[in-house]
Design an enzyme around this catalytic site. Structure first.
Site, PDB file in Angstrom:
ATOM      1  N   ASN A   9       0.863  -1.181   0.000  1.00  0.00           N
ATOM      2  CA  ASN A   9       0.000   0.000   0.000  1.00  0.00           C
ATOM      3  C   ASN A   9       0.903   1.235   0.000  1.00  0.00           C
ATOM      4  OD1 ASN A   9      -1.887   1.989   0.406  1.00  0.00           O
ATOM      5  ND2 ASN A   9      -2.383   1.419   2.519  1.00  0.00           N
ATOM      6  N   LYS A  11       0.098   4.225  -0.454  1.00  0.00           N
ATOM      7  CA  LYS A  11      -0.584   5.440   0.022  1.00  0.00           C
ATOM      8  C   LYS A  11      -0.291   6.583  -0.979  1.00  0.00           C
ATOM      9  CE  LYS A  11      -0.338   3.542   4.603  1.00  0.00           C
ATOM     10  NZ  LYS A  11      -0.350   3.740   6.037  1.00  0.00           N
ATOM     11  N   HIS A  94      -9.778   1.332   4.686  1.00  0.00           N
ATOM     12  CA  HIS A  94      -8.512   1.582   5.389  1.00  0.00           C
ATOM     13  C   HIS A  94      -8.781   2.648   6.460  1.00  0.00           C
ATOM     14  CE1 HIS A  94      -4.472   2.861   6.303  1.00  0.00           C
ATOM     15  NE2 HIS A  94      -4.050   1.733   5.754  1.00  0.00           N
ATOM     16  N   GLU A  96      -7.222   5.148   7.341  1.00  0.00           N
ATOM     17  CA  GLU A  96      -6.963   6.522   6.893  1.00  0.00           C
ATOM     18  C   GLU A  96      -8.144   7.063   6.086  1.00  0.00           C
ATOM     19  OE1 GLU A  96      -3.077   5.802   5.218  1.00  0.00           O
ATOM     20  OE2 GLU A  96      -2.322   5.426   7.236  1.00  0.00           O
ATOM     21  N   GLU A 166      -5.680  -4.309  10.675  1.00  0.00           N
ATOM     22  CA  GLU A 166      -4.629  -3.301  10.837  1.00  0.00           C
ATOM     23  C   GLU A 166      -4.934  -2.450  12.067  1.00  0.00           C
ATOM     24  OE1 GLU A 166      -2.471  -2.331   6.939  1.00  0.00           O
ATOM     25  OE2 GLU A 166      -4.241  -1.085   7.041  1.00  0.00           O
ATOM     26  N   GLY A 172       2.252   2.784  10.810  1.00  0.00           N
ATOM     27  CA  GLY A 172       3.240   3.853  10.655  1.00  0.00           C
ATOM     28  C   GLY A 172       3.941   4.237  11.940  1.00  0.00           C
ATOM     29  N   SER A 212       3.051  -1.537  10.474  1.00  0.00           N
ATOM     30  CA  SER A 212       4.515  -1.551  10.702  1.00  0.00           C
ATOM     31  C   SER A 212       5.152  -2.892  10.361  1.00  0.00           C
ATOM     32  CB  SER A 212       4.846  -1.151  12.143  1.00  0.00           C
ATOM     33  OG  SER A 212       4.497   0.198  12.358  1.00  0.00           O
TER      34      SER A 212
HETATM   35  P1  PGA Z   1       2.599   0.727   7.691  1.00  0.00           P
HETATM   36  O1  PGA Z   1       1.160   0.926   7.007  1.00  0.00           O
HETATM   37  O2  PGA Z   1       3.149  -0.598   7.223  1.00  0.00           O
HETATM   38  O3  PGA Z   1       3.416   1.904   7.233  1.00  0.00           O
HETATM   39  O4  PGA Z   1       2.368   0.725   9.182  1.00  0.00           O
HETATM   40  C1  PGA Z   1       0.276  -0.146   6.841  1.00  0.00           C
HETATM   41  C2  PGA Z   1      -1.013   0.324   6.228  1.00  0.00           C
HETATM   42  O5  PGA Z   1      -1.520   1.381   6.641  1.00  0.00           O
HETATM   43  O6  PGA Z   1      -1.573  -0.319   5.320  1.00  0.00           O
END
Ligand code: PGA
Length: 254
Positions: A9, A11, A94, A96, A166, A172, A212
């Site tokens: 992903n 983003k 997601h 976000e 998640e 992140g 992460s």
């Molecule tokens: P990350 O993001 O691996 O940077 O924690 C995962 C995600 O939001 O899909």
């Protein structure tokens, strides 16, 4: 045995030039088997993904899609438009999108129906905040996130749906759930799926962990029986790192 999955992903990262370089790098590496590998770049790079990844064994997908089929929805991208770009996988819900764009269960349900009608594999993302985990209500919270969107869904093929767990506190942050924490939640997710879709369907739906994910933790995660792959954000931006993660998912398939 379920074919495990690794999803990158991106983003809102990378330029077109960087994306082209990434796809080129990935396709020069030895092909991976026994794993479904998907890249979800921003919309504007899906055409590049199609040019580079066709016939490569890699799939490409979108990070979201419109809940409507067509019409006066400024800024939206429909399932049909994504089909034209060769998309086969789409992320839905997601955190976000849920937090930053106020996408709640009614909208996510519409998006899921749009994705399934287009023949995409829908990756429905769920995850609790740190305060929900501290209150020890995370199992109920995730159960509700599943039920409010999946109830009444009629699937003909378990490949159509993937769940990505998640935890928001792990995205992140560099902090990830322990393999045991992930397994405990994934087992509960499968239990809820069995209740909604039947045991046979639930046992064949892939449940991914995200938050992460780095190469270091993947081997231990993949030893867990209900972890069927990973959804990777930050660590997926480097093609070599993401390739390494994907090959570990392939080797350590649960
Ligand atoms: P990350 O993001 O691996 O940077 O924690 C995962 C995600 O939001 O899909």
């Amino acid at each position: 045995m379920l074919q495990p999955m690794a999803i990158a992903n991106w983003k809102m990262n990378l330029s077109r030039a960087e994306a082209a370089h990434y796809f080129h790098t990935l396709t020069q590496l030895p092909p991976l088997s026994r794993v479904s590998v998907v890249i979800t770049p921003p919309f504007t790079m899906l055409d590049l993904a199609g040019q580079h990844l066709s016939h490569s064994g890699y799939q490409w997908g979108a990070q979201t899609l419109s809940g409507w089929a067509s019409g006066a929805y400024t800024g939206e991208v429909s399932a049909t438009m994504l089909q034209e770009l060769g998309v086969s996988v789409v992320l839905i819900g997601h955190s976000e999108r849920r937090l930053g764009h106020h996408e709640g269960a009614p909208m996510l349900t519409q998006q899921l129906h749009q994705a399934l009608s287009a023949g995409f594999t829908a990756v429905y993302c769920v995850g609790e905040s740190l305060s929900t985990r501290q209150e020890q209500t995370h199992h109920q919270y995730i159960d509700t996130q599943l039920r409010e969107v999946i109830t009444g869904l009629c699937l003909s093929d378990p490949q159509q749906l993937v769940i990505a767990y998640e935890p928001i506190w792990a995205i992140g942050t560099g902090v990830n759930a322990s393999p045991d924490d992930a397994q405990s939640m994934h087992k509960m997710i499968r239990h809820t799926l069995a209740d909604l879709l039947g045991d046979s369907m639930a046992s064949r739906i892939r449940i991914l962990y995200g938050g992460s994910v780095k190469p270091d933790g993947v081997g231990a995660l993949m030893t867990k029986s209900d972890v069927n792959g990973v959804l990777v954000g930050g660590a997926s931006l480097d093609p070599h790192t993401f390739y390494r993660i994907s090959s570990m998912v392939s080797e350590g398939r649960s």
